[in-house]
Design an enzyme around this catalytic site. Structure first.
Site, PDB file in Angstrom:
ATOM      1  N   ASP A 153     -10.554  11.136 -39.991  1.00 59.35           N
ATOM      2  CA  ASP A 153     -11.488  10.014 -40.028  1.00 59.35           C
ATOM      3  C   ASP A 153     -12.011   9.798 -41.449  1.00 59.35           C
ATOM      4  OD1 ASP A 153     -11.253   9.778 -37.243  1.00 59.35           O
ATOM      5  OD2 ASP A 153     -13.029  11.028 -36.892  1.00 59.35           O
TER       6      ASP A 153
ATOM      7  N   ASP B 182     -13.217  16.185 -32.980  1.00 59.39           N
ATOM      8  CA  ASP B 182     -14.181  15.838 -34.030  1.00 59.39           C
ATOM      9  C   ASP B 182     -15.127  17.010 -34.205  1.00 59.39           C
ATOM     10  OD1 ASP B 182     -13.203  13.226 -34.469  1.00 59.39           O
ATOM     11  OD2 ASP B 182     -14.401  12.428 -32.832  1.00 59.39           O
TER      12      ASP B 182
END
Length: 159
Positions: free
Chosen positions: A133, A113
């Site tokens: 995401d 991330d």
């Protein structure tokens, strides 16, 4: 015509994996590069769980769920989405996001991330996320829009 939609899913996977590769190769874990300080930055982070770190370390569960989700998306795409471009688009955006994070989990054992956002109005530090995401979120929003439009059209047919 299906090839365009599969191309969208592939583009999401490629963009997701490319951006994650850039983060892994060019940033130290925990390093933050300011883009629009303090509201947006790139922060090298790893997630061994699902959204917001839930179910950390349960890779076997994620593998089973992802395979089932991908199979469901493909089935709906071919059986129920034909002639419904918004439905097709939402499914392929979801597919790209699901596969992007699945690749990370299977190859790295964790998801990379890197998008760090602070929402200024409410001073909320949003959980760090990635392209996959974002695609999953956009896919869900598109699906909701499709459902609302489809239900309105069905009501008009009944009236």
């Amino acid at each position: 015509m299906f090839i365009i939609y599969y191309g969208i899913a592939l583009l999401i996977v490629v963009l997701d994996q490319w951006t994650k590769w850039l983060v892994v190769k060019n940033m130290e874990l925990g390093e933050r590069i300011s883009v629009m300080d303090p509201y947006l930055g790139w922060l090298s982070h790893r997630n061994r769980g699902a959204a917001w770190g839930m179910l950390e370390g349960q890779m076997w569960l994620f593998a089973i769920i992802t395979v089932a989700v991908v199979a469901g998306i493909l089935w709906y795409f071919h059986k129920h989405a034909t002639g419904k471009p918004l439905f097709q688009l939402s499914l392929m955006v979801l597919l790209g996001g699901a596969i992007g994070n699945f690749i990370d989990r299977m190859l790295r054992g964790e998801v990379v991330d890197f998008v760090d956002v602070l929402i200024p109005v409410i001073n909320y530090d949003f959980p760090i996320f990635n392209v996959a995401d974002a695609a999953l979120t956009v896919g869900v929003v598109l699906m909701i829009i499709f459902i609302i439009i489809d239900e309105k059209q069905e009501k008009k047919k009944v009236s």
